[in-house]
Design a protein around this motif. Structure first.
Motif, PDB file in Angstrom:
ATOM      1  N   UNK A 179      39.794   1.338   7.662  1.00 48.73           N
ATOM      2  CA  UNK A 179      40.047   1.464   6.045  1.00 48.73           C
ATOM      3  C   UNK A 179      39.213   0.601   5.278  1.00 48.73           C
ATOM      4  N   UNK A 180      38.950  -0.707   5.654  1.00 47.23           N
ATOM      5  CA  UNK A 180      38.497  -1.836   5.187  1.00 47.23           C
ATOM      6  C   UNK A 180      37.034  -2.286   5.456  1.00 47.23           C
ATOM      7  N   UNK A 181      36.382  -1.602   6.348  1.00 46.61           N
ATOM      8  CA  UNK A 181      35.127  -1.696   7.180  1.00 46.61           C
ATOM      9  C   UNK A 181      34.066  -1.524   6.105  1.00 46.61           C
ATOM     10  N   UNK A 198      33.547  -6.584   0.196  1.00 49.04           N
ATOM     11  CA  UNK A 198      33.716  -4.843   0.310  1.00 49.04           C
ATOM     12  C   UNK A 198      35.216  -4.701   0.916  1.00 49.04           C
ATOM     13  N   UNK A 199      35.861  -5.450   1.762  1.00 46.74           N
ATOM     14  CA  UNK A 199      37.211  -5.465   2.217  1.00 46.74           C
ATOM     15  C   UNK A 199      38.071  -5.646   1.163  1.00 46.74           C
ATOM     16  N   UNK A 200      37.848  -7.024   0.374  1.00 45.85           N
ATOM     17  CA  UNK A 200      38.744  -7.265  -0.530  1.00 45.85           C
ATOM     18  C   UNK A 200      38.757  -6.199  -2.063  1.00 45.85           C
ATOM     19  N   UNK A 201      37.466  -5.523  -2.196  1.00 47.94           N
ATOM     20  CA  UNK A 201      37.757  -4.579  -3.364  1.00 47.94           C
ATOM     21  C   UNK A 201      38.461  -3.370  -2.777  1.00 47.94           C
ATOM     22  N   UNK A 202      38.456  -3.153  -1.723  1.00 47.26           N
ATOM     23  CA  UNK A 202      39.307  -1.904  -0.782  1.00 47.26           C
ATOM     24  C   UNK A 202      40.764  -2.369  -1.020  1.00 47.26           C
ATOM     25  N   UNK A 250      29.893  -1.047  -3.180  1.00 47.01           N
ATOM     26  CA  UNK A 250      28.656  -0.484  -3.301  1.00 47.01           C
ATOM     27  C   UNK A 250      28.062  -0.697  -1.891  1.00 47.01           C
ATOM     28  N   UNK A 251      27.375   0.321  -1.520  1.00 41.78           N
ATOM     29  CA  UNK A 251      27.000   0.433  -0.063  1.00 41.78           C
ATOM     30  C   UNK A 251      26.031  -0.505   0.358  1.00 41.78           C
ATOM     31  N   UNK A 252      25.249  -0.925  -0.563  1.00 42.49           N
ATOM     32  CA  UNK A 252      24.114  -2.101  -0.429  1.00 42.49           C
ATOM     33  C   UNK A 252      24.884  -3.398  -0.433  1.00 42.49           C
ATOM     34  N   UNK A 253      24.978  -3.995   0.731  1.00 38.56           N
ATOM     35  CA  UNK A 253      25.438  -5.356   0.563  1.00 38.56           C
ATOM     36  C   UNK A 253      25.024  -6.476  -0.584  1.00 38.56           C
TER      37      UNK A 253
END
Length: 414
Positions: A179-181, A198-202, A250-253
């Protein structure tokens, strides 16, 4: 039963079990500690033990008010353990399971604390790689913060990196919870600091909504959504806060904020969130591939099925015990490019207003079935009417038939 851990520590009581090992309440030379004793199969892996020792300096040097500090690393026979600060409280997953979702002010305050901890870790060159509610502890002895939140601390730094050995994961596996990857992890790229953002935004999305933006169903479907799907807006969330969530998902890091920037921007939002209640959205109760949640089956007259609820994260550890450290580190296959490319459109679960049926859910299907039955009945009625009209129009021409104009078929009075 108490057991010795190395020469300096005693483990007295089990606090929880997870896929990576067992957490004990222990005692050391300086008082109470938490001891994470890794699984025996990990302790017997000589390559992992070597990496464990190599990471000692980085892990011991990571100190911050929002990080659970590692005090010591113990390698003793079959024992491989991290000795950590003892936090008197609970984990964020436990609070989520109790409250379902948090008020925006409390959610933002907790995530801002974790972002501060990540900023310190990233500055020291350490990437967590497994940020999720299970690895966020709430210090119940700390003063209350915005929204009545307790101080949040991130734990299990370095464990994912330790376990992620080439021998164990081989290039076709990834470490983490689906779920957080971040998308780049799913695609096999090396993890950078941006994967933690990204994981923290999730996690923030989950605290606000009660469910993760791309979770639900088979782990492979979850991984595919991270790469192909766009996050669906949450109704009722302030626009500035939503834009922060979108940017960090965002998909782009390179498009994501750094941890220090995220922490500062979130704290700027706190005054506007004071007193705001939790969002009023319905959680997707069931995965598309699982049985329905409340199918009334009106056309068969059968009783409704009991509701099913989806967990906040998909478990990849069969039989994992529910505790404060469950499903901490898991390994899964990286989908092939053709798997990532196909079949993803339309799989993201759109939040909806409270009480509204979820598209594709049993209630939605039952309503559609009732509409089809009603339309079918109407079609039969129309067909019957047309057939009767045709019979009436032709029967007057047949021998012995009734008069054609049935509207005047009553006997006339002389």
């Amino acid at each position: 039963m108490a057991r010795k851990i190395g020469s300096r520590y005693t483990a007295n009581q089990i606090l929880g079990r997870g896929s990576a090992g067992t957490v004990w309440l222990g005692e050391g030379p300086e008082g109470p500690v938490a001891i994470k004793l890794l699984r025996e199969d990990l302790a017997s892996d000589q390559e992992l033990v070597g990496r464990f020792v190599q990471e000692r300096t980085a892990l011991l040097g990571l100190e911050h008010p929002n990080v659970v500090s590692v005090r010591d690393l113990v390698v003793d026979g079959n024992d491989l353990a991290l000795v950590m600060d003892l936090v008197r409280g609970t984990d964020l997953r436990t609070r989520l399971e109790r409250e379902r979702r948090l008020a925006p002010e409390a959610a933002v305050a907790i995530v801002a604390d974790v972002a501060d901890g990540l900023a310190a870790a990233h500055a020291a060159g350490v990437v967590h790689r497994d940020v999720k509610p299970e690895n966020i502890l709430l210090d119940m002895q700390s003063p209350l913060g915005p929204g009545g939140s307790h101080r949040a601390l991130l734990t299990d730094f370095g464990v994912a990196k330790l376990i992620d050995t080439p021998q164990r994961t081989r290039a076709t596996k990834v470490i983490g919870t689906p779920d957080y990857l971040a998308p780049e992890i799913v695609e096999g790229l090396p993890p950078r600091a941006s994967v933690d953002i990204y994981a923290l935004a999730t996690v923030l999305y989950e605290l606000l909504a009660g469910f993760t933006p791309f979770g639900g169903g088979h782990p492979g479907a979850v991984l595919r959504r991270h790469v192909t799907e766009t996050v669906v807006p949450l109704p009722g969330i302030p626009e500035e806060l939503w834009q922060l969530v979108v940017q960090c998902l965002a998909k782009a890091p390179a498009s994501r904020l750094r941890a220090s920037e995220l922490a500062a921007r979130l704290r700027e939002q706190l005054p506007t969130l004071a007193g705001m209640p939790p969002l009023d959205v319905d959680e997707p109760d069931v995965d598309a591939a699982e049985p329905a949640d409340e199918d009334p089956q009106p056309d068969r007259g059968e009783p409704a099925l009991p509701p099913r609820r989806r967990r906040g994260a998909v478990s990849l550890v069969p039989g994992a015990r529910p505790d404060s450290n469950r499903d901490t580190h898991t390994s899964m296959r990286v989908p092939a490019p053709d798997e990532l490319a196909g079949g993803a459109h339309g799989t993201a679960r759109a939040p909806r207003a409270a009480g509204a049926p979820r598209p594709g859910s049993a209630r939605n299907r039952a309503a559609a079935r009732r509409r089809r039955l009603a339309l079918g009945a109407a079609a039969v009625a129309v067909a019957a009417a047309v057939g009767a009209g045709t019979w009436l129009a032709t029967s007057g021409d047949e021998p012995g038939g009734a008069p054609q104009d049935m509207r005047n078929s009553a006997p006339e009075t002389p």
